[in-house]
Scaffold this motif. Structure first.
Motif: not given
Length: 478
Positions: A349-356, A141-145, A399-403, A31-35
């Motif tokens: 990464s946006r394709y990972t959530a609904l593979l769960l 954090v595979c859903t980072f996108e 994530g850092r690159y796009y930020a 949770a700390v990693r994701l948040l």
């Protein structure tokens, strides 16, 4: 195999307090990693698809917009319940898109908790160290996108939450209130992002229950069928088929392109490693795809038998058929719309959530026979433990690159006040050549934000946390 079996036996023999403590520690760290990554890398600059969503606010906000947001179509899907919730929040926060990232991360955490509850409800055994597999997967954090780069929980993370909630409600006692809750959740799921991909399997489960079930359970199945059919009809009303990728063909000249794309999706999901070699991309994903199809067909066959099995066993197969069906349909539709882009596009990464959901079903079926299949559960746990490293690295670096891209562009825009000039300057600075014109908006949109003091131009807008570490964000593009 003997070594794995011995290690699995040793792990299952750990005292319950130690198991609970290890799970709690794992949960806190994840949770700390994701948040933490979300807090650090989320930037208050609208990006890519967010501009299309913010068009609902260009003429101001009215509470009637909440209903319109529910049916609002963006790309091939509608925005649904999540957009109805976040639209007023966007308005009252002066278009602060950073909070949307934090909201999406929290939604993902709740979805993981509901997945754990499903395990305890379907297979009521004490907490096991194997349950760390669900934490590692759902709280990854595979859903980072979707969380950080262009936050939009409607796409897949909020549908994941709705599916987990719906299946938990399905397992409750079938009362009139329960019937109503199931119907409402089916409608919300069908209209929210790619949650629509869960409806075919849910309706199949409902149909089998109508034919094989009895009493109030059959009545609830009728509710699912009716709600699903009405949702599909309402969804298709004034629907426009949109494929947001160039080169789309109704049918690929080589239909196996779809299978390769799906295999690459699943390989990336499981390993979080990107390599061009087909010997690396396809075998792992193909194995999981075959396991999904076999388990789904076996589950449908089991449900089609006369209802002589124990309720708990039947409920388990109903849930697994719904979970696997959702992931299979999502993977197939994604491949259908994106296969022309090549297998590299499958590793988004946006394709990972609904593979769960499919992964959860596999875990439930293995956990059911944990005494015999302990080595497989151990292999699964080791896989997702090792996966933490490449997953975190990919999420942080990209994530850092796009930020950095967003903050660098904002720096250029503030210097000139001209979007075209900022675009040109950023394109010159971006050595990775990933920037695309339009990702950071048009001149009219920024003129509107200037006039109304919105987004990063709002008075008192706080400094981005990333700037405390990288005060010169343009250097992140090199």
């Amino acid at each position: 195999m003997n070594v794995l079996r011995r290690v699995a036996q040793w792990l299952t023999a750990l005292p319950p307090p130690i198991v609970t403590g290890l799970l709690a520690l794992t949960a806190v760290l994840l949770a700390v990693r994701l948040l933490g990554l979300t807090w650090l890398l989320a930037v208050n600059v609208p990006f890519s698809d967010q501009w299309a969503l913010l068009t609902r606010l260009y003429n101001g906000f009215q509470w009637s917009d909440v209903a319109i947001a529910f049916i609002w179509q963006h790309g091939p899907h509608r925005q649904g319940l999540n957009f109805s919730l976040v639209l007023p929040a966007y308005h009252f926060s002066d278009w602060n898109v950073r909070w949307d990232s934090l909201w999406t991360a929290c939604v993902q955490l709740v979805a993981g908790l509901l997945a754990l509850r499903l395990r305890r409800r379907l297979l009521p055994a004490p907490w096991s160290l194997w349950d760390a597999v669900l934490l590692l997967a759902f709280w990854g954090v595979c859903t980072f996108e979707t969380v950080i780069v262009a936050p939009n929980a409607s796409h897949s993370i909020f549908p994941l939450l709705l599916l987990m909630l719906l299946l938990n409600v399905w397992l409750a006692a079938p009362t009139p209130v329960n019937h109503l809750a199931v119907a409402v959740l089916v409608v919300c799921l069908g209209f929210t992002g790619f949650g629509l991909t869960a409806l075919p399997a849910l309706m199949l489960v409902g149909l089998i229950e109508v034919l094989r079930g009895t009493g109030v359970r059959r009545q609830r199945a009728v509710v699912v069928l009716a709600a699903g059919a009405l949702t599909l009809l309402a969804f298709l009303h004034r629907y426009q088929f949109v494929v947001s990728a160039e080169g789309f063909q109704v049918l690929r000249p080589d239909p196996t392109d779809y299978l390769r794309f799906m295999a690459a999706m699943l390989s990336h999901f499981q390993l979080m490693v990107q390599r061009p070699s087909p010997w690396f991309l396809y075998p792992v994903g193909a194995l999981l795809l075959a396991a999904w199809i076999a388990a789904w067909l076996w589950g449908v066959r089991r449900l089609g038998r006369p209802a002589v099995e124990r309720d708990g066993e039947r409920a388990l197969w109903q849930v697994c058929v719904a979970l696997i069906g959702c992931s299979l349909v999502f993977a197939l539709l994604t491949a259908y719309g994106r296969a022309q882009l090549g297998v590299g596009a499958a590793m988004a990464s946006r394709y990972t959530a609904l593979l769960l959901p499919g992964l959860l079903a596999v875990y439930l079926l293995l956990f059911r026979h944990r005494d015999r299949l302990g080595p497989l559960l151990l292999a699964m746990l080791l896989l997702f433990t090792v996966r933490v490293v490449p997953e975190t690295r990919e999420a942080y670096l990209l994530g850092r690159y796009y930020a950095g891209m967003k903050l660098c562009w904002l720096e250029q825009y503030r210097a000139s006040g001209v979007v075209a000039a900022a675009d040109a300057r950023l394109q010159a600075l971006d050595t990775k050549a990933q920037f695309q014109h339009g990702w950071l908006g048009r001149q009219a949109q920024w003129d509107l934000m200037e006039q109304q003091r919105l987004g990063p131009l709002a008075p008192g807008a706080p400094s981005e946390p990333l700037l405390r570490i990288y005060p010169q964000p343009c250097k992140l593009l090199r």
